[in-house]
Design an enzyme around this catalytic site. Structure first.
Site, PDB file in Angstrom:
ATOM      1  N   CYS A   1      62.367  21.565 -51.480  1.00  0.00           N
ATOM      2  CA  CYS A   1      63.306  21.750 -52.303  1.00  0.00           C
ATOM      3  C   CYS A   1      63.632  23.073 -52.513  1.00  0.00           C
ATOM      4  O   CYS A   1      64.672  23.960 -52.426  1.00  0.00           O
ATOM      5  CB  CYS A   1      63.462  20.885 -53.460  1.00  0.00           C
ATOM      6  SG  CYS A   1      64.247  19.085 -53.165  1.00  0.00           S
TER       7      CYS A   1
ATOM      8  N   ASP B   1      57.946  26.433 -39.090  1.00  0.00           N
ATOM      9  CA  ASP B   1      56.599  25.806 -39.538  1.00  0.00           C
ATOM     10  C   ASP B   1      55.856  26.985 -39.929  1.00  0.00           C
ATOM     11  O   ASP B   1      55.549  27.809 -39.010  1.00  0.00           O
ATOM     12  CB  ASP B   1      56.144  24.679 -38.683  1.00  0.00           C
ATOM     13  CG  ASP B   1      55.277  23.902 -39.444  1.00  0.00           C
ATOM     14  OD1 ASP B   1      55.486  22.566 -39.748  1.00  0.00           O
ATOM     15  OD2 ASP B   1      54.057  24.292 -39.755  1.00  0.00           O
TER      16      ASP B   1
ATOM     17  N   GLY C   1      50.085  11.111 -41.680  1.00  0.00           N
ATOM     18  CA  GLY C   1      49.753  12.369 -42.194  1.00  0.00           C
ATOM     19  C   GLY C   1      50.713  12.994 -42.754  1.00  0.00           C
ATOM     20  O   GLY C   1      50.679  14.553 -42.833  1.00  0.00           O
TER      21      GLY C   1
ATOM     22  N   HIS D   1      59.139  15.637 -48.735  1.00  0.00           N
ATOM     23  CA  HIS D   1      60.664  15.744 -48.631  1.00  0.00           C
ATOM     24  C   HIS D   1      60.902  15.573 -47.075  1.00  0.00           C
ATOM     25  O   HIS D   1      60.250  16.226 -46.306  1.00  0.00           O
ATOM     26  CB  HIS D   1      60.780  17.078 -49.225  1.00  0.00           C
ATOM     27  CG  HIS D   1      62.448  17.538 -49.174  1.00  0.00           C
ATOM     28  ND1 HIS D   1      62.956  17.985 -50.126  1.00  0.00           N
ATOM     29  CD2 HIS D   1      63.031  17.600 -48.080  1.00  0.00           C
ATOM     30  CE1 HIS D   1      64.273  18.462 -49.763  1.00  0.00           C
ATOM     31  NE2 HIS D   1      64.227  18.114 -48.266  1.00  0.00           N
TER      32      HIS D   1
ATOM     33  N   HIS E   1      61.489  15.565 -43.521  1.00  0.00           N
ATOM     34  CA  HIS E   1      61.734  16.351 -42.586  1.00  0.00           C
ATOM     35  C   HIS E   1      61.415  16.133 -41.158  1.00  0.00           C
ATOM     36  O   HIS E   1      60.582  15.035 -40.941  1.00  0.00           O
ATOM     37  CB  HIS E   1      60.593  17.681 -42.968  1.00  0.00           C
ATOM     38  CG  HIS E   1      59.161  17.639 -43.196  1.00  0.00           C
ATOM     39  ND1 HIS E   1      58.837  16.909 -44.196  1.00  0.00           N
ATOM     40  CD2 HIS E   1      58.222  17.519 -42.185  1.00  0.00           C
ATOM     41  CE1 HIS E   1      57.409  16.546 -43.856  1.00  0.00           C
ATOM     42  NE2 HIS E   1      57.228  17.003 -42.894  1.00  0.00           N
TER      43      HIS E   1
HETATM   44  P1  AMP Z   1      53.991  16.703 -42.331  1.00  0.00           P
HETATM   45  O1  AMP Z   1      52.674  16.627 -42.153  1.00  0.00           O
HETATM   46  O2  AMP Z   1      54.881  16.002 -41.451  1.00  0.00           O
HETATM   47  O3  AMP Z   1      54.310  16.549 -43.879  1.00  0.00           O
HETATM   48  O4  AMP Z   1      54.566  18.318 -42.162  1.00  0.00           O
HETATM   49  C1  AMP Z   1      54.376  19.475 -43.019  1.00  0.00           C
HETATM   50  C2  AMP Z   1      54.482  20.709 -42.359  1.00  0.00           C
HETATM   51  O5  AMP Z   1      55.068  21.628 -43.226  1.00  0.00           O
HETATM   52  C3  AMP Z   1      53.213  21.132 -41.737  1.00  0.00           C
HETATM   53  O6  AMP Z   1      53.568  21.220 -40.332  1.00  0.00           O
HETATM   54  C4  AMP Z   1      53.101  22.355 -42.507  1.00  0.00           C
HETATM   55  O7  AMP Z   1      52.716  23.558 -41.664  1.00  0.00           O
HETATM   56  C5  AMP Z   1      54.424  22.784 -42.990  1.00  0.00           C
HETATM   57  N1  AMP Z   1      54.637  23.594 -44.169  1.00  0.00           N
HETATM   58  C6  AMP Z   1      53.978  23.603 -45.193  1.00  0.00           C
HETATM   59  N2  AMP Z   1      54.236  24.395 -46.185  1.00  0.00           N
HETATM   60  C7  AMP Z   1      55.309  25.130 -45.593  1.00  0.00           C
HETATM   61  C8  AMP Z   1      56.014  26.473 -45.644  1.00  0.00           C
HETATM   62  N3  AMP Z   1      55.863  26.985 -46.908  1.00  0.00           N
HETATM   63  N4  AMP Z   1      56.693  26.967 -45.006  1.00  0.00           N
HETATM   64  C9  AMP Z   1      57.062  26.490 -43.720  1.00  0.00           C
HETATM   65  N5  AMP Z   1      56.337  25.234 -43.277  1.00  0.00           N
HETATM   66  C10 AMP Z   1      55.475  24.817 -44.285  1.00  0.00           C
HETATM   67 ZN    ZN Z   2      62.443  18.083 -52.132  1.00  0.00          ZN
END
Ligand code: AMP
Ligand code: ZN
Length: 121
Positions: A7, A30, A93, A98, A100
């Protein structure tokens, strides 16, 4: 949603490397790419997980596929191929609650699923 990382990114309060944005969706790089192309597609609306998607959200998430198709083309991976992945809940994992979708490509990708007891599917 307060204290939600994505968010914060959607609202521009937390920086990200934007790839695409419209009124409903944001696509950004990412921070820890798992492949040469690795972007995250999020709806700006806060929905924690796939389990929390309501009847009113399905059409919007259908539109997300239009964004994925467009961004894949723009990033040059439409023809070589890619994955569009949603992680839902602890066993997947999921780290950010949020919803995605990971759009991943730019290389030959490995086994789709490797469970914690090392059985690759
Ligand atoms: P998930 O494991 O599916 O919840 O993936 C979360 C993803 O968010 C991971 O691939 C992280 O590398 C990515 N992530 C976490 N923080 C950030 C951020 N500030 N900007 C961009 N990607 C992020
Ligand atoms: Zn959110």
């Amino acid at each position: 949603m307060e204290n939600c990382l994505f968010c914060g990114i959607a609202e521009g309060k937390i920086p990200s490397k934007k790839v695409y944005e419209d009124d409903t969706f944001l696509v950004f790089q990412d921070i820890q790419p798992a492949a040469p192309v690795h972007v995250l597609i999020i709806p700006k609306k806060h929905i924690a997980t796939m389990n929390d998607v309501g009847e009113e959200d399905f059409a919007m998430l259908g539109e997300l596929h239009r964004v994925a198709q467009k961004v894949a083309k723009e990033l040059g991976i439409a023809e070589t191929g890619y994955r569009l992945i949603n992680n839902c809940g602890p066993d997947s994992g999921q780290a950010v609650y949020h919803i995605h979708y990971h759009l991943i490509g730019g290389t030959k990708l490995g086994a789709l699923v490797e469970s914690s007891d090392s059985h690759a599917i």
